[in-house]
Design a protein around this motif. Structure first.
Motif, PDB file in Angstrom:
ATOM      1  N   LYS A   1       2.997   3.845   9.683  1.00 20.17           N
ATOM      2  CA  LYS A   1       1.662   4.107  10.214  1.00 20.17           C
ATOM      3  C   LYS A   1       0.686   2.962   9.949  1.00 20.17           C
ATOM      4  N   GLU A   2       1.038   2.082   9.014  1.00 20.73           N
ATOM      5  CA  GLU A   2       0.194   0.925   8.733  1.00 20.73           C
ATOM      6  C   GLU A   2       0.337  -0.165   9.793  1.00 20.73           C
ATOM      7  N   ILE A   3       1.342  -0.072  10.640  1.00 24.04           N
ATOM      8  CA  ILE A   3       1.622  -1.117  11.626  1.00 24.04           C
ATOM      9  C   ILE A   3       0.992  -0.708  12.961  1.00 24.04           C
ATOM     10  N   PRO A   4       0.033  -1.474  13.463  1.00 25.92           N
ATOM     11  CA  PRO A   4      -0.706  -1.067  14.670  1.00 25.92           C
ATOM     12  C   PRO A   4       0.171  -0.764  15.873  1.00 25.92           C
ATOM     13  N   ILE A   5       1.180  -1.573  16.139  1.00 27.27           N
ATOM     14  CA  ILE A   5       2.003  -1.341  17.321  1.00 27.27           C
ATOM     15  C   ILE A   5       2.765  -0.025  17.197  1.00 27.27           C
TER      16      ILE A   5
ATOM     17  N   ARG B   1       0.816  -1.222   0.000  1.00 29.00           N
ATOM     18  CA  ARG B   1       0.000   0.000   0.000  1.00 29.00           C
ATOM     19  C   ARG B   1       0.845   1.265   0.000  1.00 29.00           C
ATOM     20  N   THR B   2       2.107   1.154   0.357  1.00 28.91           N
ATOM     21  CA  THR B   2       2.930   2.360   0.502  1.00 28.91           C
ATOM     22  C   THR B   2       4.149   2.366  -0.413  1.00 28.91           C
ATOM     23  N   PHE B   3       4.255   1.388  -1.314  1.00 21.28           N
ATOM     24  CA  PHE B   3       5.391   1.371  -2.242  1.00 21.28           C
ATOM     25  C   PHE B   3       4.919   0.875  -3.594  1.00 21.28           C
TER      26      PHE B   3
ATOM     27  N   PHE C   1       9.817  12.207  -1.392  1.00 21.27           N
ATOM     28  CA  PHE C   1       8.791  11.243  -1.778  1.00 21.27           C
ATOM     29  C   PHE C   1       8.988   9.908  -1.057  1.00 21.27           C
ATOM     30  N   MET C   2      10.229   9.405  -1.047  1.00 24.32           N
ATOM     31  CA  MET C   2      10.501   8.107  -0.421  1.00 24.32           C
ATOM     32  C   MET C   2      10.285   8.163   1.095  1.00 24.32           C
ATOM     33  N   ILE C   3      10.691   9.255   1.716  1.00 23.75           N
ATOM     34  CA  ILE C   3      10.509   9.400   3.167  1.00 23.75           C
ATOM     35  C   ILE C   3       9.020   9.400   3.514  1.00 23.75           C
ATOM     36  N   GLN C   4       8.233  10.107   2.714  1.00 23.40           N
ATOM     37  CA  GLN C   4       6.785  10.127   2.947  1.00 23.40           C
ATOM     38  C   GLN C   4       6.192   8.726   2.873  1.00 23.40           C
TER      39      GLN C   4
END
Length: 399
Positions: A230-234, A159-161, A220-223
């Motif tokens: 942020k996708e990881i609940p912990i 979802r992020t790459f 862009f890559m840092i974002q």
């Protein structure tokens, strides 16, 4: 956009104090720590005492005795003393005579405290080993919890790459991009295409001509890495200042892991959709060969391991949840999650990666190289003054 918006002592020859080597120099039935996969031991000697080594333990080729001694000493926090100014020889015959010098030798040859697994982690791994041969276990030797973690991280990565870098299309264009020529139908099998004509004068790059483009690409890559975290609940459950600390410690390294997924080891080109980059582009952005040459070697070495998507995703999580980067109040929680990720990666390699023998210790060695690259990368970014002014987010990451 900012990170916060994403929100020994001394040595006594005898009697030695503290834990001693048990008979046979083994520990807990030969449990191996992270990075402790055994290799054929012929012609391999322990870097600490010179005894026969049985594999890599805590990042160092060592014997079972020195592995156990180092682990017990660190976990128990024992302080040894040496009356001989730490000049005691550490050999197979004399390693038990001075515990202080032996521990110091372990540290000097590179044994890492952060790779010592807790008793709880060891218990979990033993239970996992027992479960492998029992009915009801997950296919491929993974527990249901491990498979769930893998699925979570793969989904977060996907979802992020985007390997096509389609969302990067609206950023500042580069003065020069290396575009590989498409294969020509008229070239015979095994033949070579005709050489490309020399570039015309109007596309010859000036020094730092890639700098604006590199600044945009870095942002862009840092974002994208921040979104991955942020996708990881912990991660989301941690205090904001701890999240920022973890991101500052790991973002540049995670970017390199992601770039490796699009690296072509044959052409030595990073194929990012319509944008393709070579080491020369890094030089045109102001980076020096002392960083660029080891960077290319790192990507070649990592790409040769033919990692699966799950392994790339797990590596990113291992880097992100590094207790050395985090606020002290959260270190235990972060350490426990990193152990969980590391054990899952090890189990995945053991059961899902064909010809994956020794792959795990190779990955640990490459992560150590990546840390060295990060230090040099940060040093050079700080010397490219225009770069930090172009991208405040990059400046915040390296601050």
């Amino acid at each position: 956009m900012s990170l916060s918006s994403h929100s020994d002592a001394e040595c006594s020859p005898c009697p030695p104090q503290g834990p001693r080597d048990p008979p046979g120099d083994t520990e807990r039935g030969g449990d191996t720590e992270q990075g402790g996969d055994t290799e054929p031991a012929e012609d391999k000697v322990c870097a600490v005492c010179g005894d026969r080594a049985n594999g890599y333990h805590f990042h160092v080729l060592s014997c079972e005795g020195c592995k156990g001694f180092f682990r017990r000493s660190i976990l128990k926090g024992v302080r040894y003393s040496c009356p001989l100014a730490r000049r005691c020889p550490v050999t197979k015959a004399k390693r038990r005579q001075c515990q202080a010098c032996r521990l110091q030798k372990c540290l000097d040859v590179g044994m890492r405290r952060d790779m010592i697994m807790s008793e709880e982690a060891l218990r979990r791994r033993r239970a996992l080993r027992e479960q492998r041969g029992q009915p009801g276990g997950q296919p491929g030797g993974l527990t249901a919890e491990q498979q769930e973690l893998i699925d979570l991280l793969i989904a977060a990565h996907q979802r992020t790459f985007d390997s096509s870098f389609s969302q990067f299309a609206h950023y500042w264009p580069a003065v020069r991009l290396y575009i590989p020529s498409p294969p020509r139908s008229g070239v015979a099998a095994g033949g070579s295409p005709p050489p490309l004509p020399p570039p015309t004068e109007d596309v010859l790059p000036d020094v730092f001509s890639m700098l604006p483009h590199f600044a945009d690409l870095s942002t862009f890559m840092i974002q994208q890495v921040i979104k991955f975290a942020k996708e990881i609940p912990i991660f989301r459950s941690l205090p904001v200042d701890t999240q920022i600390s973890l991101l500052k410690g790991a973002t540049l390294q995670i970017c390199q892991i992601r770039f490796n997924t699009v690296f072509n080891a044959n052409t030595k080109v990073w194929e990012c959709g319509q944008h393709c980059y070579t080491i020369r582009d890094g030089a045109l952005a102001g980076f020096q060969q002392v960083y660029l040459e080891p960077l290319l070697k790192f990507h070649e070495s990592l790409r040769r391991l033919h990692l699966h998507e799950a392994e790339y995703a797990l590596l990113q999580a291992m880097l992100l949840f590094s207790p050395g980067h985090a606020d002290i109040a959260q270190r235990d929680l972060i350490d426990q999650f990193q152990e969980k990720v590391a054990l899952t990666l090890k189990s995945y390699i053991d059961h899902r990666h064909p010809k994956g023998r020794f792959l795990y210790p190779k990955l640990l060695l490459l992560l150590t190289e990546l840390q060295t690259l990060k230090v040099e990368n940060t040093r050079q970014i700080l010397h490219i003054h225009d770069l930090s002014s172009m991208t405040p987010l990059l400046s915040e990451i390296i601050s």
